[in-house]
Motif scaffolding. Sequence first.
Motif, PDB file in Angstrom:
ATOM      1  N   ILE A 199      39.067  36.078  29.766  1.00 15.74           N
ATOM      2  CA  ILE A 199      40.215  36.477  29.029  1.00 15.74           C
ATOM      3  C   ILE A 199      40.278  35.806  27.495  1.00 15.74           C
ATOM      4  O   ILE A 199      40.789  34.540  27.594  1.00 15.74           O
ATOM      5  N   SER A 222      43.328  39.976  25.256  1.00 21.01           N
ATOM      6  CA  SER A 222      44.666  40.001  25.527  1.00 21.01           C
ATOM      7  C   SER A 222      45.568  40.321  24.169  1.00 21.01           C
ATOM      8  O   SER A 222      46.624  40.603  24.006  1.00 21.01           O
ATOM      9  N   GLU A 277      50.151  41.351  27.715  1.00 20.95           N
ATOM     10  CA  GLU A 277      48.841  41.999  27.946  1.00 20.95           C
ATOM     11  C   GLU A 277      47.960  40.804  28.883  1.00 20.95           C
ATOM     12  O   GLU A 277      47.144  41.188  29.631  1.00 20.95           O
ATOM     13  N   GLU A 278      47.721  39.696  28.636  1.00 23.50           N
ATOM     14  CA  GLU A 278      47.204  38.489  29.261  1.00 23.50           C
ATOM     15  C   GLU A 278      47.679  38.680  30.978  1.00 23.50           C
ATOM     16  O   GLU A 278      46.713  38.704  31.708  1.00 23.50           O
ATOM     17  N   THR A 296      52.163  34.780  34.809  1.00 25.20           N
ATOM     18  CA  THR A 296      50.755  34.489  34.876  1.00 25.20           C
ATOM     19  C   THR A 296      50.285  33.256  35.610  1.00 25.20           C
ATOM     20  O   THR A 296      49.508  33.012  36.310  1.00 25.20           O
TER      21      THR A 296
END
Lengths: 320, 320
Positions: free
Chosen positions: B50, B82, B88-89, B115
């Motif tokens: 990512i 991202s 978005e990550e 996350t």
Amino acid sequence: MTVSRALRNPDKVSQKTLTKIRAVVERLGYIPDPAASALAAGKTNVIGVIVPSVTNNVFSDVMRGIYEEAEGSKWQIQLGNSRYSPLEEENLVRTFLSQKPAGLILSGLDQSEVTANLLRSADCRILQIMECGPDPYDMMIGFSHVEASMAATRHLLEAGYRRPGYIAARLDPRSQRRLLGFQKTAEEAGVFDANRIVTTPRPSTVTLGCELVADLLSKAPDSDAILCNNDDLALGALFECQRRGLRIPEEFGICGFNDLEMMAAANPSITSVRTFRLDMGREAMRWMSNALTGIEPDKPAIDLGYQIIARKSTARGAGR
Amino acid sequence: MTVSRALRNPDKVSQKTLTKIRAVVERLGYIPDPAASALAAGKTNVIGVIVPSVTNNVFSDVMRGIYEEAEGSKWQIQLGNSRYSPLEEENLVRTFLSQKPAGLILSGLDQSEVTANLLRSADCRILQIMECGPDPYDMMIGFSHVEASMAATRHLLEAGYRRPGYIAARLDPRSQRRLLGFQKTAEEAGVFDANRIVTTPRPSTVTLGCELVADLLSKAPDSDAILCNNDDLALGALFECQRRGLRIPEEFGICGFNDLEMMAAANPSITSVRTFRLDMGREAMRWMSNALTGIEPDKPAIDLGYQIIARKSTARGAGR
DNA sequence: TTGACAAATGTTAGCGCTATCATTTTGATT
DNA sequence: AATCAAAATGATAGCGCTAACATTTGTCAA
């Protein structure tokens, strides 16, 4: 089964059950297993993208377009890098096809015979990007590199340059077609000289642009312009000419290819052939996604064209 | 079952059967179905990567390193973008984890709390790249952005510049740390002036470099140098200064960040902070692949460092 | 109210592999 | 030749989902 349906075809499930299912999905943090789905359905939501380079600006712009358009859709992008090798491309196609992708996006017209056969018998949509040409496997979106470089060459001639050269790094098929376009137009105008073609198999960099223009000027010191196979080379050419005290555009004209953003910022600004890389990526993904949803394109190929962006580096005589 | 073994653990199968199986595999063109394999084994050969941008030179170099090292191995790279958004990550991490990846490579230290939790409880190896910092989830490889920009600032001061400014585009966490390093060093030397910091949320381009330096020179006309948050901006700064007739390095010093290849080719050549992006990608992939094969690293983090590459754009007074 | 039909939901089997454990074969040793 | 452990191979079940078809529920007109 109803849950499976609720997640994939919500309109086939009653509003009441849908709400209930969604609540539970939310509560459990349930995420479907794509492997199981792929196995059961015999297909995936993967769209394979094979490009010859992940570093090259040109492809990274196209990639960005593809990713932007794929964002939020159900399609998963799987990227492959063929490193300009037809053999690696072949292996990638084989690997990708084993994943039962929904579609495959790949670059150019010059696949190996084996790859071509794999593609023709593939059970997924195929989209060729970067170039326009005859006989698409399925769909095609790009532009004519020959025509673009012919137009750029004409631009140099119209600006009054009479002894134009051409510099190019790693000659992939598209670069070769651009060189061809230059040669053709120069020959027709009676100004072609093979000594003014300088190429190298090394990959393109700005530093290489400096070297190639130095080569050109030692082999053919009376050259009065160059068409560069891409903008990196053009920027290098500009720097090298400045170091040598060559006045641009008066004594020497420079034209790049692709119109990267920096060409407008350079001093003097550099003429280039604008290509629509981001649009190509976006359009490719949109087209693929449509085709996979049953919306067929009315024609199998789109030519996005090009545009000569004339700037100071070829504005000989003129004030601007 | 024996065929499955022959393909995955050839050493657990007798030489005789192995040859026989390989011949048949070859004849039939058999390729295992990765979806079925993933479903049965409960894990995949996918390594998720990512990054915040697919266009940015910095990340494309890292990506290239990763791809180069993954090439030919059994590991499949799955790329996610991202777009500099922690949200978005988070979604990408979730999606990737649902694919039961073998490993996850992601950028930086600044994940959202959600996350972070996902990653801590993830059933795969995690590798953070781009930065060095405390408390890696698992493994980490990068360098200290603060220290790098401190060194660059010291370089400007040692070259004799006394009123240095700083320009930066889109301030991701790493850019912010670089700005911090500049500020700290400038303050310690007693030359810090907040008017000489010019930033914008817009994404970085060469043209933006021109604009930012113009801004700086209108807000603080007596500035005698700039540290640029990256090389695009530095190149733009160079062009703009040249247009204004500012002599570089005598009247104005320019230092970039990352040392893209073009910095050496520019005229005058531009000082920059070299970072080891390709190595970072290669090393990351090598490290991940080792960890997945049972070869544990002896320390959880590697600092790849940086290097000040002094060139003409800051060589005040000196002939070179 | 009834039948006819569509909409919604449910049942069953199987996608192509691999984990696990069972069985057979091999080869070294007595 | 008999014994035994190690190496090689095989049988079985199941990973989590969806295609295909079967059944139930709902809706509306006659």
